[in-house]
Design an enzyme around this catalytic site. Structure first.
Site, PDB file in Angstrom:
ATOM      1  CE  LYS A 145       4.286  30.128  -3.139  1.00  0.00           C
ATOM      2  NZ  LYS A 145       3.565  29.677  -4.399  1.00  0.00           N
ATOM      3  CG  ASP A 196       8.001  29.101  -5.326  1.00  0.00           C
ATOM      4  OD1 ASP A 196       8.266  29.728  -6.227  1.00  0.00           O
ATOM      5  OD2 ASP A 196       6.876  28.534  -5.109  1.00  0.00           O
TER       6      ASP A 196
END
Length: 284
Positions: free
Chosen positions: A13, A138
């Site tokens: 990401k 996350d």
């Protein structure tokens, strides 16, 4: 009985922006950030075991297998579900550690999504996200499966539709410890921008910022050097708590052109921004 291995992606990401907006009494910082998945990452292969064992067959140098997020994720799901099955795990690592690309978190999320299906648990996405949060802030977004505006400590997620884009990502070859960077973040707390403001900021790369970047630049000259080099071509930004630095382009050709120049000196890659996580439908 031998079970076959199944292959699953664990995409990296980028944080297209990152604002630190406050701090909780327990010391965790409150954030506003935009997560974007990219077509680059690790690959996991998992096989069901009948003996209940959890084994990582490809340990990462310097990381004891029991501390690896893939093993921790599998054990946590096993404990919470009461499942008697186990898993053999093979991890092909491409995402650099300490790079701000979410590699370990993505690996953990992929394990939870895959074993939820392989073990026949049928847990809903929201339950997997809550479990993932216990492994790291996350992890939930990778189970959520959509590009997202994240608030709280990064676990309150709202899906975002992002324009097509390509990204040049450069790794300055340093490992940035996330906890240390947050501890050294001394800037006074910022005013929350909110969703509408963030949508406007996303329209132009020049307005985006990462509030942790100044801390990292001062402590890691290699990151500062890469940012300075990339500024010759546009508006680069650090992702997460570093160390990787990226720049957004409208086309692959544009990204490749800049990377050809920089690849003589720096390690990195060019990747396409994804609309959804490749396992989005598998997390249902």
């Amino acid at each position: 009985m031998r079970h076959p291995f199944h292959t699953y992606p664990a995409p990296a990401k980028l944080n297209l922006l990152l604002h630190v907006v406050g701090k909780r009494p327990d010391g965790y910082h409150l954030l506003e950030t935009v997560f974007r998945f990219i077509d680059f990452g690790d690959t996991l292969r998992l096989a069901v075991r009948d003996d209940g064992g959890i084994e990582l067959l490809t340990p990462t140098d310097g990381v004891p297998p029991e501390q690896d997020l893939t093993v921790r994720a599998a054990r946590l799901l096993q404990q919470e579900s009461g499942c008697r099955l186990g898993a053999s795990i093979e991890l092909e690592k491409r995402t650099p550690m300490g790079g701000g690309l979410g590699g370990g978190s993505s690996d953990a999320a992929t394990v939870l999504i895959a074993l939820n299906r392989l073990w026949g648990l049928g847990w809903p996405r929201e339950r997997l996200q809550a479990l993932g949060l216990r492994l790291g802030a996350d992890v939930p977004v990778f189970i959520f499966g959509r590009n997202a505006l994240a608030t709280g400590v990064g676990e309150v997620l709202e899906p975002l539709s992002l324009k097509p884009a390509w990204y040049l990502v450069i790794h300055p070859q340093v490992h940035v410890p996330t906890a240390e960077i947050f501890r050294n973040f001394s800037q006074s707390m910022l005013t929350e921008v909110g969703r509408l403001g963030i949508m406007r900021i996303l329209e132009t790369t020049q307005q985006r910022r990462n509030d942790l970047q100044n801390v990292v630049e001062k402590r890691f000259p290699a990151v500062n050097e890469v940012l300075s080099e990339l500024r010759k071509y546009g508006s680069p930004l650090m992702t997460g708590s570093g160390a990787c630095v990226f720049m957004e382009f409208e086309s692959k050709d544009e990204a490749d052109k800049v990377y050809r120049v920089l690849s003589e000196k720096y390690q990195g890659f060019v990747a396409e921004g994804l609309n959804v996580h490749p396992l989005f439908d598998s997390a249902e």
